[in-house]
Write a protein that holds these residues in place. Sequence first.
Motif, PDB file in Angstrom:
ATOM      1  N   VAL A 119       0.827  -1.219   0.000  1.00  0.00           N
ATOM      2  CA  VAL A 119       0.000   0.000   0.000  1.00  0.00           C
ATOM      3  C   VAL A 119       0.860   1.267   0.000  1.00  0.00           C
ATOM      4  N   VAL A 120       2.169   1.135   0.177  1.00  0.00           N
ATOM      5  CA  VAL A 120       3.023   2.320   0.308  1.00  0.00           C
ATOM      6  C   VAL A 120       2.981   3.218  -0.926  1.00  0.00           C
ATOM      7  N   PRO A 121       3.047   2.703  -2.166  1.00  0.00           N
ATOM      8  CA  PRO A 121       2.956   3.606  -3.322  1.00  0.00           C
ATOM      9  C   PRO A 121       1.684   4.459  -3.312  1.00  0.00           C
ATOM     10  N   TRP A 122       0.575   3.873  -2.893  1.00  0.00           N
ATOM     11  CA  TRP A 122      -0.660   4.658  -2.804  1.00  0.00           C
ATOM     12  C   TRP A 122      -0.547   5.730  -1.723  1.00  0.00           C
ATOM     13  N   LEU A 123       0.085   5.388  -0.600  1.00  0.00           N
ATOM     14  CA  LEU A 123       0.287   6.374   0.459  1.00  0.00           C
ATOM     15  C   LEU A 123       1.154   7.526  -0.038  1.00  0.00           C
ATOM     16  N   LEU A 124       2.178   7.230  -0.815  1.00  0.00           N
ATOM     17  CA  LEU A 124       3.046   8.276  -1.344  1.00  0.00           C
ATOM     18  C   LEU A 124       2.268   9.218  -2.269  1.00  0.00           C
ATOM     19  N   GLN A 125       1.381   8.662  -3.057  1.00  0.00           N
ATOM     20  CA  GLN A 125       0.531   9.502  -3.915  1.00  0.00           C
ATOM     21  C   GLN A 125      -0.398  10.367  -3.060  1.00  0.00           C
ATOM     22  N   THR A 126      -0.919   9.771  -2.013  1.00  0.00           N
ATOM     23  CA  THR A 126      -1.857  10.480  -1.141  1.00  0.00           C
ATOM     24  C   THR A 126      -1.174  11.636  -0.421  1.00  0.00           C
ATOM     25  N   MET A 127       0.104  11.491  -0.111  1.00  0.00           N
ATOM     26  CA  MET A 127       0.844  12.557   0.565  1.00  0.00           C
ATOM     27  C   MET A 127       0.911  13.843  -0.261  1.00  0.00           C
ATOM     28  N   GLU A 128       0.682  13.757  -1.558  1.00  0.00           N
ATOM     29  CA  GLU A 128       0.740  14.936  -2.417  1.00  0.00           C
ATOM     30  C   GLU A 128      -0.468  15.842  -2.218  1.00  0.00           C
ATOM     31  N   HIS A 129      -1.481  15.349  -1.538  1.00  0.00           N
ATOM     32  CA  HIS A 129      -2.692  16.129  -1.269  1.00  0.00           C
ATOM     33  C   HIS A 129      -2.615  16.637   0.169  1.00  0.00           C
ATOM     34  N   LEU A 130      -2.494  17.940   0.333  1.00  0.00           N
ATOM     35  CA  LEU A 130      -2.224  18.526   1.648  1.00  0.00           C
ATOM     36  C   LEU A 130      -3.150  18.063   2.761  1.00  0.00           C
ATOM     37  N   PRO A 131      -4.468  17.957   2.550  1.00  0.00           N
ATOM     38  CA  PRO A 131      -5.332  17.569   3.676  1.00  0.00           C
ATOM     39  C   PRO A 131      -5.008  16.193   4.248  1.00  0.00           C
TER      40      PRO A 131
END
Length: 437
Positions: free
Chosen positions: A293-305
């Motif tokens: 799931v880490v790649p998805w988490l890294l993508q999610t980190m790009e969204h400030l909220p």
Amino acid sequence: MRNTPTSIHGYFREVFEQSVDNASFLWLLRATALVQPHYLPAELIELEDRIQNNLNALHTTSTEDAWEICKAGLEWRQAGEVFTAAIFAFRSLEVKRIQQVVETAFSHDNALKGLISALAWLPAKFVDPWLDRFIKSKDLDHKYLAIAVYSARRQDPGPILFELLQREDCLAHSQFHARAMRLIGELKLKALMPAINAGVDASDEAVAFWARWSALLLGNRHMLEVLEPTVVTANPFQQQAIDIVMRCVSAEQGRRLVSALSSNKGPSNKEPANKKLKRATINACSVFGDPQVVPWLLQTMEHLPFARIAGAAFTHITGIYLEENDLAIDVPDIAAIVPNDDPQDEDVSLDPDENLPWPNVEKLKVLWQQYGQQYASGKRYFLGKAITPELLQQQLQQGYQAHRHSAAMELALLDPSCILPNVKARLGKALEGGADV
């Protein structure tokens, strides 16, 4: 010129009033700290010691003066003031004082938390006789209070719990019934499994959930399928369901649930609901612990909220702390996440991630590209390591509060005989007991 006794009395009254205010406020700080991810045990102990020092100060004056000050604080009907007054009242052994605190506590749900906390904080000699009275009381609210305190203290009520769960009036009291279902799982009371089985199909949502939660904690893996809808849809128990289910599922089941959560757009596509579901998905990834799931988490980190909570999930899985490894950034332009004025958004004035670091996404992507292959897909990790009793005990004793919570749940699921440790329990020089709700 010497002060008169009246002026001396007035001076000391101010001192004692300050002790009451301090103890009440510090209790509130500790209650907040217990659900924050970044507190370490030593910091919690420091708060506890400060609370106890102020409580001790009240016993250096006459009991009547101290009680009058505590009683004045009860007028606020707030949890902190109820906590302080309850500590003093129960230690005094004065029935009228105790009655007044209990009546005030039941006047407001938030105030009741202070009473439960006080009864978990005090030594058994001050509490046990009253727990016996409360659980045998004709007042069902008193029975609920007793069960809540037994839960906080991780204390077995004994055979009377079985007797009460045979009574129609007790089963009809939803708060009592739900907390009793939860207590059975927390204490691993396998002898009461028939009561759990009867509760899993209850019409009351809270009773049914906590019965299913306890059944799973007691080893009934059939509850995984029953609890799946609670995991993937927005509801009052979603986080608690995620917290236990995602620790029990197989790799395939976990990925399916994460996928279902991430594709769920919420009721009527409302933004606040979507925001909560996104956070639920991140939490599910964190608890699940599969590095896939880490790649998805890294993508999610790009969204400030969602950047900080996704960063915390990354750490929870990999054991890589952002600030300690120069993987955090200064606070960015947060205009995009300034609380809005949507009355439907319950979190508009709160920032649950306030104390989490901001991840440096670019650095983390490079890091994961270089070292991600060291983590085996399909295997659960906790702080970058295989989940073992030794790791869990170490985190329970020394870890951050969020990691202590995970360690407690994992230990209880790993060992059928292990009661669920209360990570809100008092850590300092407890007199006895010493826990929280």
